[in-house]
Design a protein around this motif. Structure first.
Motif, PDB file in Angstrom:
ATOM      1  N   UNK A 165      -2.660   3.331   8.432  1.00 16.29           N
ATOM      2  CA  UNK A 165      -2.658   4.423   9.174  1.00 16.29           C
ATOM      3  C   UNK A 165      -4.174   3.095   9.729  1.00 16.29           C
ATOM      4  N   UNK A 166      -5.032   2.771   9.224  1.00 17.08           N
ATOM      5  CA  UNK A 166      -5.638   1.651  10.153  1.00 17.08           C
ATOM      6  C   UNK A 166      -5.384   0.613  10.160  1.00 17.08           C
ATOM      7  N   UNK A 167      -4.373  -0.227   9.174  1.00 17.91           N
ATOM      8  CA  UNK A 167      -4.148  -1.146   9.667  1.00 17.91           C
ATOM      9  C   UNK A 167      -3.318  -1.676  10.753  1.00 17.91           C
ATOM     10  N   UNK A 168      -1.958  -0.517  11.055  1.00 19.39           N
ATOM     11  CA  UNK A 168      -1.558  -0.229  12.395  1.00 19.39           C
ATOM     12  C   UNK A 168      -2.364  -0.107  13.316  1.00 19.39           C
ATOM     13  N   UNK A 169      -3.492   0.776  13.301  1.00 19.44           N
ATOM     14  CA  UNK A 169      -4.389   0.549  14.806  1.00 19.44           C
ATOM     15  C   UNK A 169      -4.626  -0.609  15.016  1.00 19.44           C
ATOM     16  N   UNK A 170      -5.051  -1.302  13.375  1.00 19.28           N
ATOM     17  CA  UNK A 170      -6.311  -2.614  13.698  1.00 19.28           C
ATOM     18  C   UNK A 170      -4.860  -4.225  14.443  1.00 19.28           C
ATOM     19  N   UNK A 171      -4.037  -3.476  14.048  1.00 20.83           N
ATOM     20  CA  UNK A 171      -3.218  -4.854  14.050  1.00 20.83           C
ATOM     21  C   UNK A 171      -1.603  -4.307  14.487  1.00 20.83           C
ATOM     22  N   UNK A 181       0.850  -1.212  -0.313  1.00 18.69           N
ATOM     23  CA  UNK A 181      -0.150  -0.148   0.358  1.00 18.69           C
ATOM     24  C   UNK A 181       0.672   1.156  -0.255  1.00 18.69           C
ATOM     25  N   UNK A 182       1.604   0.825   1.182  1.00 20.13           N
ATOM     26  CA  UNK A 182       2.955   2.226   0.786  1.00 20.13           C
ATOM     27  C   UNK A 182       3.293   2.805  -0.619  1.00 20.13           C
ATOM     28  N   UNK A 183       3.583   1.815  -1.808  1.00 16.85           N
ATOM     29  CA  UNK A 183       4.313   1.784  -2.721  1.00 16.85           C
ATOM     30  C   UNK A 183       3.222   2.042  -3.291  1.00 16.85           C
ATOM     31  N   UNK A 184       2.073   1.483  -3.416  1.00 17.63           N
ATOM     32  CA  UNK A 184       0.874   2.280  -4.530  1.00 17.63           C
ATOM     33  C   UNK A 184       0.434   3.429  -3.283  1.00 17.63           C
ATOM     34  N   UNK A 185       0.829   4.249  -2.811  1.00 18.28           N
ATOM     35  CA  UNK A 185       0.738   5.397  -2.589  1.00 18.28           C
ATOM     36  C   UNK A 185       1.265   6.544  -2.443  1.00 18.28           C
ATOM     37  N   UNK A 186       1.995   6.621  -3.018  1.00 14.53           N
ATOM     38  CA  UNK A 186       3.226   7.108  -4.144  1.00 14.53           C
ATOM     39  C   UNK A 186       3.347   7.156  -5.567  1.00 14.53           C
ATOM     40  N   UNK A 189      -6.360   9.093  -4.361  1.00 18.03           N
ATOM     41  CA  UNK A 189      -5.834   8.480  -3.826  1.00 18.03           C
ATOM     42  C   UNK A 189      -4.944   8.443  -2.665  1.00 18.03           C
ATOM     43  N   UNK A 190      -4.520   9.329  -2.554  1.00 20.65           N
ATOM     44  CA  UNK A 190      -2.951   8.928  -1.408  1.00 20.65           C
ATOM     45  C   UNK A 190      -4.020   8.958   0.263  1.00 20.65           C
ATOM     46  N   UNK A 191      -4.948   9.770   0.255  1.00 14.89           N
ATOM     47  CA  UNK A 191      -5.462  10.867   1.377  1.00 14.89           C
ATOM     48  C   UNK A 191      -6.129   9.547   1.644  1.00 14.89           C
ATOM     49  N   UNK A 192      -6.570   8.771   0.905  1.00 17.10           N
ATOM     50  CA  UNK A 192      -7.133   7.331   1.580  1.00 17.10           C
ATOM     51  C   UNK A 192      -6.196   6.155   1.076  1.00 17.10           C
ATOM     52  N   UNK A 193      -5.772   6.285   1.083  1.00 16.66           N
ATOM     53  CA  UNK A 193      -4.515   4.925   0.948  1.00 16.66           C
ATOM     54  C   UNK A 193      -3.409   5.056   2.659  1.00 16.66           C
ATOM     55  N   UNK A 194      -3.943   6.350   2.671  1.00 21.42           N
ATOM     56  CA  UNK A 194      -2.441   7.146   3.691  1.00 21.42           C
ATOM     57  C   UNK A 194      -3.114   6.041   4.896  1.00 21.42           C
TER      58      UNK A 194
END
Length: 292
Positions: free
Chosen positions: A212-218, A160-165, A203-208
């Protein structure tokens, strides 16, 4: 019942029969509907539904034989196993089609007080038998590997980080096919540079936010605990030597115990803080009363 009958000009004293199920609200000797009705019509006869009684008689017999109860539980488990998973149902349907049948036959749920529903449930299993057995064998081969969760989460965040950038392959393909305001010979309303930039920002806002949500959930601590549980619960990782087995998974077990002790300490701290707040509030109230 009284209200409905009065609307139709039917006197309760004229009612001579009541058919119902066996629920206490209907059959109760003191406050059941039949008992209340009999106070108004002394000649009223209450009949417990014959079909329902027959089903309950079969149910009583089934309860008396342990093997029948186990059998019914197995039938219900097969239904629930597929009812609560669309992916399993789809696999069963695909396997049925591969075996040459038109489509998977619907599995039926049995009802505890409807003995004939067990027949329908068994019939559903029988109609799906070849595909059902093969699919369940495949399900049995699938081991739950908790150790894969952590790398999957990390891999998803990296992707996702690669897709964001930078745009992904699908977006690049779309941009290449969208030329001169046309996409597949259809005019695109918002195809100017401003609209493209607006899409990129979204796109950048959503992926960011998704990262963050993945880090919060996991959270990393949670992933570590899951990995430790895999060490304890995954038989494929157990050592063969008896001597190695005696000390196996000690670090993982210590991590899990420490995690549990940390939660207990936090709970104790929260309770102490709560008691302190109550005491402080009580003292303030007493001071206020004294001043008054």
């Amino acid at each position: 019942v009284d209200e409905v009958l009065r609307e139709r000009d039917v006197k309760l004293s004229s009612v001579i029969g009541l058919g119902s199920d066996g629920a206490s609200v209907m059959m109760g000797k003191r406050a059941g509907v039949g008992a209340l009705l009999k106070r108004e019509s002394a000649f009223c006869i209450q009949v417990h539904c014959v079909a329902h009684r027959a089903a309950l008689a079969a149910l009583d017999a089934a309860k008396a034989v342990h093997q029948v109860g186990v059998y019914k539980h197995t039938v219900s488990s097969v239904y629930s196993f597929y009812k609560h998973s669309a992916s399993r149902t789809n696999r069963l349907r695909q396997l049925t089609a591969t075996l040459g049948d038109e489509d998977v036959k619907s599995l039926k749920q049995q009802c505890a007080v409807r003995w004939l529903s067990l027949h329908r449930a068994v019939e559903g299993i029988k109609l799906n038998w070849p595909a059902l057995v093969m699919e369940l064998h495949e399900e049995a081969k699938e081991d739950v590997n908790l150790a894969t969760i952590r790398p999957m989460v990390h891999g998803s965040v990296a992707a996702l980080t690669q897709l964001r950038d930078s745009p992904g392959p699908e977006e690049e393909r779309f941009q290449a096919d969208c030329q001169n305001g046309m996409y597949r010979d259809v005019n695109v309303t918002h195809a100017d540079d401003r609209s493209r930039q607006a899409f990129s920002n979204v796109r950048v806002r959503y992926i960011t936010h998704l990262i963050d949500a993945l880090h919060n959930r996991f959270p990393e601590e949670s992933l570590s605990i899951i990995t430790c549980f895999d060490v304890l619960l995954n038989p494929s990782r157990y050592p063969n030597a008896q001597s190695a087995l005696q000390i196996y998974a000690e670090p993982a077990l210590r991590t899990i115990i420490g995690h549990g002790q940390g939660i207990a300490s936090e709970d104790d701290s929260a309770q102490c803080a709560g008691r302190e707040n109550i005491t402080e509030s009580k003292q303030r109230s007493e001071v206020g009363l004294a001043r008054t």
